[in-house]
Design an enzyme around this catalytic site. Structure first.
Site, PDB file in Angstrom:
ATOM      1  N   ARG A   1      10.610   0.871 -68.031  1.00  0.00           N
ATOM      2  CA  ARG A   1      11.133   0.540 -66.706  1.00  0.00           C
ATOM      3  C   ARG A   1      11.086   1.787 -65.819  1.00  0.00           C
ATOM      4  NH1 ARG A   1      13.800  -2.410 -70.512  1.00  0.00           N
ATOM      5  NH2 ARG A   1      14.629  -4.471 -69.982  1.00  0.00           N
TER       6      ARG A   1
ATOM      7  N   HIS B   1      16.241   2.738 -65.119  1.00  0.00           N
ATOM      8  CA  HIS B   1      17.007   2.065 -66.185  1.00  0.00           C
ATOM      9  C   HIS B   1      16.178   1.906 -67.463  1.00  0.00           C
ATOM     10  CE1 HIS B   1      20.412   0.838 -63.528  1.00  0.00           C
ATOM     11  NE2 HIS B   1      19.468   0.833 -62.605  1.00  0.00           N
TER      12      HIS B   1
ATOM     13  N   ARG C   1      22.559  -5.972 -70.893  1.00  0.00           N
ATOM     14  CA  ARG C   1      21.882  -4.687 -71.149  1.00  0.00           C
ATOM     15  C   ARG C   1      22.547  -3.605 -70.304  1.00  0.00           C
ATOM     16  NH1 ARG C   1      17.533  -1.582 -69.224  1.00  0.00           N
ATOM     17  NH2 ARG C   1      16.434  -0.442 -70.844  1.00  0.00           N
TER      18      ARG C   1
ATOM     19  N   ASN D   1      25.862  -2.548 -61.597  1.00  0.00           N
ATOM     20  CA  ASN D   1      26.078  -1.196 -62.113  1.00  0.00           C
ATOM     21  C   ASN D   1      27.551  -1.016 -62.460  1.00  0.00           C
ATOM     22  OD1 ASN D   1      23.451  -0.205 -61.937  1.00  0.00           O
ATOM     23  ND2 ASN D   1      23.717   0.583 -59.864  1.00  0.00           N
TER      24      ASN D   1
ATOM     25  N   PHE E   1      14.344   2.691 -51.466  1.00  0.00           N
ATOM     26  CA  PHE E   1      14.517   2.790 -52.921  1.00  0.00           C
ATOM     27  C   PHE E   1      13.436   3.643 -53.587  1.00  0.00           C
ATOM     28  CE2 PHE E   1      14.442   1.089 -57.319  1.00  0.00           C
ATOM     29  CZ  PHE E   1      15.739   1.397 -57.668  1.00  0.00           C
TER      30      PHE E   1
ATOM     31  N   ARG F   1      15.594  -6.326 -53.286  1.00  0.00           N
ATOM     32  CA  ARG F   1      15.636  -6.484 -54.744  1.00  0.00           C
ATOM     33  C   ARG F   1      15.071  -7.833 -55.175  1.00  0.00           C
ATOM     34  NH1 ARG F   1      21.392  -5.448 -57.165  1.00  0.00           N
ATOM     35  NH2 ARG F   1      20.239  -5.109 -59.092  1.00  0.00           N
TER      36      ARG F   1
ATOM     37  N   TYR G   1      12.175  -7.099 -58.551  1.00  0.00           N
ATOM     38  CA  TYR G   1      12.364  -7.306 -59.993  1.00  0.00           C
ATOM     39  C   TYR G   1      11.332  -8.267 -60.559  1.00  0.00           C
ATOM     40  CZ  TYR G   1      16.757  -4.753 -59.625  1.00  0.00           C
ATOM     41  OH  TYR G   1      17.689  -3.788 -59.412  1.00  0.00           O
TER      42      TYR G   1
ATOM     43  N   ARG H   1       5.401  -4.556 -66.324  1.00  0.00           N
ATOM     44  CA  ARG H   1       6.047  -4.163 -67.581  1.00  0.00           C
ATOM     45  C   ARG H   1       5.617  -5.049 -68.747  1.00  0.00           C
ATOM     46  NH1 ARG H   1      10.804  -3.964 -69.740  1.00  0.00           N
ATOM     47  NH2 ARG H   1      11.658  -5.876 -68.881  1.00  0.00           N
TER      48      ARG H   1
HETATM   49 FE1  HDD Z   1      17.563  -2.036 -59.623  1.00  0.00          FE
HETATM   50  C1  HDD Z   1      16.304  -2.239 -62.753  1.00  0.00           C
HETATM   51  C2  HDD Z   1      20.772  -2.328 -60.895  1.00  0.00           C
HETATM   52  C3  HDD Z   1      18.869  -1.559 -56.489  1.00  0.00           C
HETATM   53  C4  HDD Z   1      14.456  -2.143 -58.343  1.00  0.00           C
HETATM   54  N1  HDD Z   1      18.382  -2.217 -61.461  1.00  0.00           N
HETATM   55  C5  HDD Z   1      17.684  -2.303 -62.626  1.00  0.00           C
HETATM   56  C6  HDD Z   1      18.594  -2.463 -63.722  1.00  0.00           C
HETATM   57  C7  HDD Z   1      19.854  -2.483 -63.194  1.00  0.00           C
HETATM   58  C8  HDD Z   1      19.714  -2.342 -61.768  1.00  0.00           C
HETATM   59  C9  HDD Z   1      21.148  -2.626 -63.958  1.00  0.00           C
HETATM   60  C10 HDD Z   1      18.203  -2.556 -65.182  1.00  0.00           C
HETATM   61  C11 HDD Z   1      17.996  -3.969 -65.609  1.00  0.00           C
HETATM   62  C12 HDD Z   1      17.668  -4.019 -67.079  1.00  0.00           C
HETATM   63  O1  HDD Z   1      18.552  -3.649 -67.874  1.00  0.00           O
HETATM   64  O2  HDD Z   1      16.565  -4.402 -67.393  1.00  0.00           O
HETATM   65  N2  HDD Z   1      19.444  -1.879 -58.855  1.00  0.00           N
HETATM   66  C13 HDD Z   1      20.619  -2.134 -59.519  1.00  0.00           C
HETATM   67  C14 HDD Z   1      21.703  -2.166 -58.573  1.00  0.00           C
HETATM   68  C15 HDD Z   1      21.168  -1.943 -57.341  1.00  0.00           C
HETATM   69  C16 HDD Z   1      19.743  -1.784 -57.516  1.00  0.00           C
HETATM   70  C17 HDD Z   1      23.146  -2.427 -58.933  1.00  0.00           C
HETATM   71  C18 HDD Z   1      21.840  -1.883 -56.009  1.00  0.00           C
HETATM   72  C19 HDD Z   1      22.900  -2.531 -55.708  1.00  0.00           C
HETATM   73  N3  HDD Z   1      16.803  -1.845 -57.753  1.00  0.00           N
HETATM   74  C20 HDD Z   1      17.506  -1.693 -56.589  1.00  0.00           C
HETATM   75  C21 HDD Z   1      16.596  -1.717 -55.468  1.00  0.00           C
HETATM   76  C22 HDD Z   1      15.332  -1.901 -55.988  1.00  0.00           C
HETATM   77  C23 HDD Z   1      15.495  -1.975 -57.433  1.00  0.00           C
HETATM   78  C24 HDD Z   1      16.996  -1.589 -54.022  1.00  0.00           C
HETATM   79  C25 HDD Z   1      14.006  -2.016 -55.306  1.00  0.00           C
HETATM   80  C26 HDD Z   1      13.807  -2.310 -54.082  1.00  0.00           C
HETATM   81  N4  HDD Z   1      15.703  -2.076 -60.418  1.00  0.00           N
HETATM   82  C27 HDD Z   1      14.568  -2.159 -59.691  1.00  0.00           C
HETATM   83  C28 HDD Z   1      13.338  -2.302 -60.549  1.00  0.00           C
HETATM   84  C29 HDD Z   1      13.939  -2.418 -61.968  1.00  0.00           C
HETATM   85  C30 HDD Z   1      15.419  -2.201 -61.717  1.00  0.00           C
HETATM   86  C31 HDD Z   1      12.289  -1.291 -60.329  1.00  0.00           C
HETATM   87  C32 HDD Z   1      13.347  -1.528 -63.048  1.00  0.00           C
HETATM   88  C33 HDD Z   1      13.150  -2.426 -64.235  1.00  0.00           C
HETATM   89  C34 HDD Z   1      13.458  -3.756 -63.772  1.00  0.00           C
HETATM   90  O3  HDD Z   1      13.788  -3.723 -62.456  1.00  0.00           O
HETATM   91  O4  HDD Z   1      13.413  -4.770 -64.418  1.00  0.00           O
HETATM   92  O5  HDD Z   1      12.630  -3.432 -60.180  1.00  0.00           O
END
Ligand code: HDD
Length: 719
Positions: free
Chosen positions: A101, A104, A141, A177, A190, A387, A391, A398
């Protein structure tokens, strides 16, 4: 193998998992193919070995005669390309890793169940909340944000708290979170945030750390991050256990009831064990002693039947109330104070099963904030909106295929039917020719496929927002998003003195690692808008002249401090779920050790015996095995420590750095130290001074495992 059918029902998790169990998925041949009289069913059971072990085969079912030697042209000759066992084995191994990822990457997962404890049909038509007692399976997770998949568990970092609820109306993913706000207000930033926080682009370090130049450069230029920075520099980012941290949905979401009425909702997970964090010095030392500290803690607790639990709470408010607040509820850098809108508990989540396979489940699980169910809807929070795309998109890179939803951990546990077809790694086998809609195949008696359901299907809520004119296309931030400091101040001023000192020290530590002085100064200039005392402390700690206050887009206001924001005010004085290290050595009194162990267990804690050697040690009353060797079991791994030693052994240990450090650290980390008279010499050597937390062994149960923060000024400079 799940039976393919025309309705494309999702394979249940159990079925899908079974499909990869050796012996499953074979056609029901009755002919003999193995040893005399052996059928496929026998082979599946491993009948040949007589010990229950299955036959080792390649991925196409061919049995291997030898798994130790490749096929070679002569005893000393080259390996033959013909060796299809070898080729397949190496080929598969070469492709075992998938992209981690982007954020995270380091995570730990577990299965469990969610149960509704208070029906709220007047607020939401979500089926899970329709009736008290409704329940569904969950997968959770927990993660750090910045580090790679193999990084340590205890850096200073936000923790991900992602929950997948497999409801009867589809998967609902609450991807939150352990902090209720975020660094930025708009998803467009982001990628910049993540680039800045990850290891620096040219040098490839630091790993899993915010303490570096590019992160603080970005933060200093991004005043909206200041509220989150207060949380990130607090002990929230060095949790003692996943089991002892809160989770937050962060954004304002929407509940929609059967009448179509919508209300804002914020989601909270409240740990039944209360909140607890480590200290920074402790977290650093744990990283060396046990890099898997939090993962191990979760796994061992579940394996021992000490199931972690969280209550699900909601804050509910309407547009009218939201419009009267000095902040925008669509701004993810803001909380809704619990004193203004109390948290109502509506459910409980229990994690009761460890994963069977880390990769298949924890690594392949794909969370999508876009997974909501009828009764729960999004809002126009610009961070959430971004978001919703990100995702889904990331799972393709991935997991390699748009069919990632068919991986057992991601598949819903309710039926799913649609006309989506084919794609890489398609595992379903739809029958019939209805792969489009509308169709009139039913008129000819053919299977026509599923239809949309206007009554029970998902319908998007239309917000009646007078402050928004949808006819305009604008790249702007709503006016109310401009207050970057009031809630940062609220957070800081809601902390205990000790917690405020921790925030100041964390800022000094992090900024001391920043190489560019103007970057340090800019951050401190922003802190002046939060709290002058904090800014002065940090400037002093960095030996920096206090810079001018940064201009604020909007002058901060003073909000009423809230106890809910402090960890120390929300610690539960219980031993449940805590671990106590008991040091003993040759000649120690077994009866006293057994008594203490019993007391700890009775109070719900876990005793862990530590001795200079792990094998059996002769003690008064028999022999005793230790759970851990002293040098490998430092006191940072425990919530409290106790020692039962004879004076001669204590004297011997007083010359052992590991033993002295054991007590020094426990004392410096404000932990309870329960001791017998014999340990005195060792305590003196470790400069342990008597206080309310340094007690005779007999008083341990009454003092328990809580920290003694009153001791802190004796062991740290809190300036
Ligand atoms: Fe995110 C993963 C939480 C903003 C893009 N995010 C990811 C995970 C968590 C969060 C817990 C891990 C999920 C797992 O265990 O597989 N993210 C947050 C929170 C946010 C947040 C609480 C704001 C309130 N995230 C955020 C933004 C973006 C992303 C604004 C993109 C525009 N986040 C991602 C991602 C991930 C991710 C790149 C990486 C792996 C995945 O999604 O599955 O898409």
């Amino acid at each position: 193998m799940p039976k393919p059918d025309s309705s494309h029902d999702s394979p249940s998790l159990d079925n899908a998992l079974r499909s990869v169990t050796p012996g499953q998925g074979q056609p029901p041949f009755e002919d003999n193919i193995g040893n005399a009289g052996e059928t496929h069913q026998d082979i599946a059971k491993g009948a040949d070995h007589g010990d229950g072990a299955a036959h080792l085969t390649d991925n196409f079912g061919h049995r291997l005669a030898d798994n130790q030697n490749s096929l070679r042209a002569g005893e000393r000759g080259p390996t033959l390309l013909e060796d299809f066992f070898l080729r397949e084995k190496i080929f598969h191994f070469d492709h075992e890793r998938i992209p981690e990822r982007i954020v995270h990457a380091r995570g730990s997962g577990a299965h469990g169940v969610f149960q509704c404890t208070k029906a709220i049909p007047e607020l939401t038509k979500a089926s899970i909340f329709r009736k008290e007692g409704n329940s569904c399976p969950v997968f959770v997770r927990f993660s750090t944000v910045a580090g790679g998949a193999g990084s340590i568990d205890t850096p200073r970092d936000v923790r991900g708290f992602a929950v997948k609820l497999y409801t009867d109306s589809g998967n609902w993913d609450l991807v939150g979170n352990n902090i209720p706000v975020f660094f930025i207000q708009d998803a467009i930033k982001f990628p910049d945030l993540v680039h800045a926080v990850k290891m620096e682009a040219d040098r490839g370090y630091p790993q899993a750390a915010t303490a570096h130049t590019t992160f603080w450069d970005f933060i200093g230029l991004m005043p909206e991050s200041m509220h989150m920075i207060m949380w990130a520099m607090s002990d929230r980012t060095i949790p003692r256990s996943f089991r002892m941290m809160e989770g937050f949905g962060v954004h304002s979401f929407r509940f929609v009831n059967a009448k179509g009425e919508g209300r804002f909702v914020k989601f909270h997970w409240k740990p039944v064990l209360g909140l607890e964090s480590t200290s920074w010095d402790e977290a650093v030392k744990i990283a060396g002693a046990d890099p898997d500290f939090l993962r191990r803690d979760l796994f061992e607790a579940i394996a021992a039947g000490n199931y972690p639990q969280w209550d699900l709470g909601v804050q509910i408010f309407d547009e009218q109330w939201a419009a009267q607040q000095p902040y925008d509820v669509l701004d993810a850098t803001k909380i809704v104070p619990e004193d203004d809108i109390p948290v109502q508990i509506i459910g409980r989540m229990t994690l009761n099963r460890n994963v069977d396979n880390f990769f298949a489940e924890t690594e392949q699980v794909a969370f999508l904030p876009s997974n909501v169910i009828p009764g729960i809807d999004f809002t126009n929070d610009p961070l959430l909106q971004g978001r919703l795309f990100s995702y889904l998109d990331t799972q393709k890179s991935r997991l390699g295929t748009t069919n990632f939803h068919q991986i057992p951990i991601n598949a819903p546990k309710c039926p799913f039917h649609n006309f989506q077809r084919d794609g890489m790694m398609q595992t379903l086998v739809p029958t019939g020719r209805a792969n489009y809609e509308p169709n009139s195949l039913a008129e000819a008696g053919e299977e026509a496929g599923p239809r949309a359901c206007p009554e029970t299907g998902f319908t998007s809520f239309t917000a009646n927002d007078e402050r928004n004119d949808p006819s305009q296309k604008l790249r702007v931030r709503a006016e109310l998003f401009a207050d970057h400091y009031s809630q940062a101040r609220l957070f800081y001023r809601s902390q205990t003195e000790s917690e405020q000192a921790h925030i100041a020290s964390a800022l000094v530590f992090e900024l001391s690692k920043v190489e560019l002085e103007h970057v340090r100064a800019r951050v401190v200039s922003r802190l002046r808008n939060i709290d002058e005392d904090l800014a002065t402390r940090v400037a002093d700690g960095l030996a920096l002249d206090l810079p001018e206050k940064a201009p604020a887009a909007k002058e901060p206001i003073d909000m009423k401090p809230s106890d809910a924001l402090s960890i120390q005010k929300n610690v539960k004085p219980i031993m449940t779920g805590r671990k106590v290290g008991i040091l003993f050595a040759e000649g120690s009194d077994k009866a006293a050790i057994d008594r203490l162990k019993g007391e700890i267990e009775k109070a719900g804690g876990t005793p862990f015996l530590v001795a200079p050697k792990v094998g059996g040690i002769k003690v008064k009353g028999g022999t005793l095995k230790a759970d851990g060797q002293l040098a490998g079991s430092p006191s940072v791994l425990f919530d409290a420590v106790a020692s039962i030693l004879m004076p001669d052994q204590a004297e011997k240990l007083a010359k052992d750095g590991a033993a002295v450090q054991w007590f020094m650290d426990a004392y410096a980390h404000c932990k309870t130290i329960a001791h017998c008279e014999g340990t005195k010499i060792l305590l003196d050597k470790a400069h342990v001074e008597p206080d309310e937390g340094v007690v005779p062994i007999e008083e341990f149960a009454s003092v328990g495992t809580r920290r003694h923060w009153a001791r802190e000024p004796k062991v740290r400079d809190l300036a």
